[in-house]
Design a protein around this motif. Structure first.
Motif, PDB file in Angstrom:
ATOM      1  N   ASP A  50      -0.058 -29.892-112.421  1.00 22.58           N
ATOM      2  CA  ASP A  50      -0.943 -30.028-111.257  1.00 22.58           C
ATOM      3  C   ASP A  50      -1.976 -31.127-111.482  1.00 22.58           C
ATOM      4  O   ASP A  50      -2.235 -31.946-110.586  1.00 22.58           O
ATOM      5  CB  ASP A  50      -1.654 -28.703-110.970  1.00 22.58           C
ATOM      6  CG  ASP A  50      -0.750 -27.687-110.271  1.00 22.58           C
ATOM      7  OD1 ASP A  50       0.362 -28.069-109.868  1.00 22.58           O
ATOM      8  OD2 ASP A  50      -1.173 -26.524-110.136  1.00 22.58           O
ATOM      9  N   LEU A  51      -2.567 -31.159-112.665  1.00 20.47           N
ATOM     10  CA  LEU A  51      -3.555 -32.198-112.960  1.00 20.47           C
ATOM     11  C   LEU A  51      -2.922 -33.581-112.974  1.00 20.47           C
ATOM     12  O   LEU A  51      -3.510 -34.555-112.491  1.00 20.47           O
ATOM     13  CB  LEU A  51      -4.241 -31.906-114.299  1.00 20.47           C
ATOM     14  CG  LEU A  51      -5.157 -30.681-114.339  1.00 20.47           C
ATOM     15  CD1 LEU A  51      -5.719 -30.488-115.745  1.00 20.47           C
ATOM     16  CD2 LEU A  51      -6.293 -30.805-113.336  1.00 20.47           C
ATOM     17  N   ASP A  52      -1.706 -33.677-113.529  1.00 27.51           N
ATOM     18  CA  ASP A  52      -1.006 -34.961-113.543  1.00 27.51           C
ATOM     19  C   ASP A  52      -0.730 -35.442-112.126  1.00 27.51           C
ATOM     20  O   ASP A  52      -0.874 -36.630-111.813  1.00 27.51           O
ATOM     21  CB  ASP A  52       0.309 -34.843-114.323  1.00 27.51           C
ATOM     22  CG  ASP A  52       0.087 -34.684-115.822  1.00 27.51           C
ATOM     23  OD1 ASP A  52      -1.025 -34.997-116.295  1.00 27.51           O
ATOM     24  OD2 ASP A  52       1.019 -34.239-116.521  1.00 27.51           O
ATOM     25  N   ALA A  53      -0.323 -34.505-111.262  1.00 29.06           N
ATOM     26  CA  ALA A  53      -0.037 -34.865-109.869  1.00 29.06           C
ATOM     27  C   ALA A  53      -1.311 -35.304-109.144  1.00 29.06           C
ATOM     28  O   ALA A  53      -1.295 -36.269-108.369  1.00 29.06           O
ATOM     29  CB  ALA A  53       0.597 -33.681-109.143  1.00 29.06           C
ATOM     30  N   LEU A  54      -2.415 -34.618-109.410  1.00 29.43           N
ATOM     31  CA  LEU A  54      -3.687 -34.988-108.787  1.00 29.43           C
ATOM     32  C   LEU A  54      -4.170 -36.353-109.296  1.00 29.43           C
ATOM     33  O   LEU A  54      -4.740 -37.143-108.535  1.00 29.43           O
ATOM     34  CB  LEU A  54      -4.735 -33.912-109.073  1.00 29.43           C
ATOM     35  CG  LEU A  54      -4.542 -32.586-108.320  1.00 29.43           C
ATOM     36  CD1 LEU A  54      -5.471 -31.515-108.876  1.00 29.43           C
ATOM     37  CD2 LEU A  54      -4.777 -32.758-106.824  1.00 29.43           C
ATOM     38  N   GLU A  55      -3.920 -36.638-110.563  1.00 35.80           N
ATOM     39  CA  GLU A  55      -4.303 -37.949-111.096  1.00 35.80           C
ATOM     40  C   GLU A  55      -3.449 -39.045-110.471  1.00 35.80           C
ATOM     41  O   GLU A  55      -3.963 -40.113-110.104  1.00 35.80           O
ATOM     42  CB  GLU A  55      -4.165 -37.987-112.616  1.00 35.80           C
ATOM     43  CG  GLU A  55      -4.592 -39.332-113.199  1.00 35.80           C
ATOM     44  CD  GLU A  55      -4.560 -39.357-114.715  1.00 35.80           C
ATOM     45  OE1 GLU A  55      -5.557 -39.754-115.327  1.00 35.80           O
ATOM     46  OE2 GLU A  55      -3.516 -38.994-115.282  1.00 35.80           O
ATOM     47  N   THR A  56      -2.146 -38.803-110.316  1.00 34.24           N
ATOM     48  CA  THR A  56      -1.261 -39.774-109.673  1.00 34.24           C
ATOM     49  C   THR A  56      -1.725 -40.081-108.252  1.00 34.24           C
ATOM     50  O   THR A  56      -1.633 -41.222-107.784  1.00 34.24           O
ATOM     51  CB  THR A  56       0.191 -39.254-109.654  1.00 34.24           C
ATOM     52  OG1 THR A  56       0.622 -39.032-111.010  1.00 34.24           O
ATOM     53  CG2 THR A  56       1.130 -40.242-108.985  1.00 34.24           C
ATOM     54  N   ALA A  57      -2.257 -39.054-107.593  1.00 30.59           N
ATOM     55  CA  ALA A  57      -2.755 -39.228-106.224  1.00 30.59           C
ATOM     56  C   ALA A  57      -4.157 -39.832-106.185  1.00 30.59           C
ATOM     57  O   ALA A  57      -4.709 -40.061-105.105  1.00 30.59           O
ATOM     58  CB  ALA A  57      -2.752 -37.883-105.507  1.00 30.59           C
ATOM     59  N   GLY A  58      -4.741 -40.083-107.370  1.00 30.30           N
ATOM     60  CA  GLY A  58      -6.065 -40.686-107.434  1.00 30.30           C
ATOM     61  C   GLY A  58      -7.203 -39.727-107.160  1.00 30.30           C
ATOM     62  O   GLY A  58      -8.312 -40.154-106.830  1.00 30.30           O
TER      63      GLY A  58
END
Length: 275
Positions: A50-58
Motif C-alpha cells: 500500500d505504501l509503495d502504491a501511494l508513493e508511486t502515485a506521489g
C-alpha cells in the motif's frame, strides 16, 4: 497452532484503505509499517504494498520502516522544514559516521555523557557501542532510538532516559518534564546536535521545544560539544541553543567547506574534523 500475524481477512476495500493511510501519514508526519498492520489488521507485506502504491502515485514518500508525507508537485523542501528522523537517517551517512567515530574517540571509561537526540548522535551511540573496551560509562539521553541502540552495552554502560513528552517526528523527549532529570545531573561531556552553526547566530535548531532541551543539556555538562555535518555550517534557525562561546568545540566531517570552518575558527570555536 494459530498465528499472531494478521491474515488480511476482512480488510477495507483497497482504495478506501489507502486513502485512510494517506490521511494518517499526513496527520502524523511519519507512520510505521507496524502501526499500519495494527490499525488495519493486515500483514506487513500488504502494508508495504500500500505504501509503495501511494508513493508511486506521489501521495507519500517511503522512508526506512514506513512513510512520510510527500511534497506537493513542483515544491522543494523549505530551509526551515524539519525532516523526520527516518528521512535524516538516509542523508549525509558518511559524514555522520566520521563524526560518530571522532566523538566516540574522545570518551574514556568512567565518564558520564549526555547524548542529544538525532541521527548524528545516533552515529555516536553506534561508535560507542563498537568500543567494547569502554566500561562504567553513564549515558543520559532524550532520544528513544539512542537508548535502544545502546541497550546491548548494558551493563558496561548505564543508560538513563530523561523522560518528558514524546515527539514522534524525532522519537525525542521534550518539555514538559524533560528538565526533571537534566536539572539533577552534571555530566562530563554533552554531545549536542543542531540544524545550524553560525559565527554570529551561534548554535540553533528548527524546533523550539528541542532547542530548549538542548540548552538544558548545555547547562548540565562540564564540556559541551556541538556535532554537525558540513551542510549545517553557516545556517541559522528559529530556536537558539546557545552562543559559540558556550561550546568547547565543534565536531564535523572531512568534507565541510573550508570557508565555513575558517569563519567559525575566527569566531573562537575549536573545530575538529573526522577522517
Amino acid at each position: 497452532m494459530t498465528s499472531d500475524v494478521p491474515s488480511d481477512r476482512e480488510l477495507l476495500p483497497q482504495h478506501q484503505r489507502r486513502e485512510q493511510i494517506r490521511r494518517l501519514v499526513d496527520e502524523r508526519g511519519f507512520v510505521r509499517v507496524s502501526e499500519l498492520r495494527e490499525a488495519f489488521g493486515m500483514s506487513g507485506v500488504t502494508a508495504r504494498a500500500d505504501l509503495d502504491a501511494l508513493e508511486t502515485a506521489g501521495l507519500v514518500h517511503r522512508v526506512h520502516g514506513g512513510a512520510v508525507p510527500a511534497l506537493t508537485p513542483g515544491s522543494t523542501p523549505a530551509a526551515d522544514t524539519e525532516a523526520s528522523f527516518e528521512e535524516s537517517l538516509g542523508a549525509s551517512v558518511i559524514p555522520k559516521q566520521q563524526i560518530g567515530a571522532l566523538a566516540a574517540s574522545l570518551v574514556v571509561s568512567g565518564q558520564s555523557l549526555i547524548l542529544d537526540v538525532g541521527t548524528t548522535t545516533l552515529a555516536i551511540a553506534r561508535a560507542l557501542l563498537a568500543r567494547t573496551e569502554l566500561t562504567d560509562v553513564v549515558v543520559i539521553t532524550n532520544g528513544l532510538s539512542i537508548a535502544l541502540e545502546l541497550e546491548p552495552a548494558i551493563p558496561r554502560f548505564t543508560v538513563i532516559v530523561t523522560g518528558g513528552s514524546l515527539r514522534p517526528l524525532q522519537h525525542s523527549l521534550v518539555e514538559p518534564l524533560a528538565a526533571t532529570v537534566l536539572s539533577q545531573v552534571h555530566a562530563d561531556l554533552a554531545f549536542i546536535g543542531c540544524n545550524g552553526v553560525d559565527a554570529a547566530g551561534g548554535v540553533t535548531n528548527i524546533n523550539l521545544p528541542e532547542a530548549g532541551v538542548k540548552t538544558l543539556m548545555l547547562q548540565a555538562a562540564t564540556r559541551a560539544i556541538v556535532v554537525a555535518d558540513g551542510s549545517k555550517l553557516g545556517r541559522v534557525h528559529l530556536g537558539r541553543v546557545g552562543p559559540l562561546e558556550s561550546f568547547d568545540s565543534l565536531l564535523t566531517d572531512a568534507a565541510a567547506h573550508p570557508d565555513a570552518l575558517a569563519r567559525l575558527r575566527e569566531a573562537g570555536l575549536t573545530v575538529l574534523q573526522g577522517e
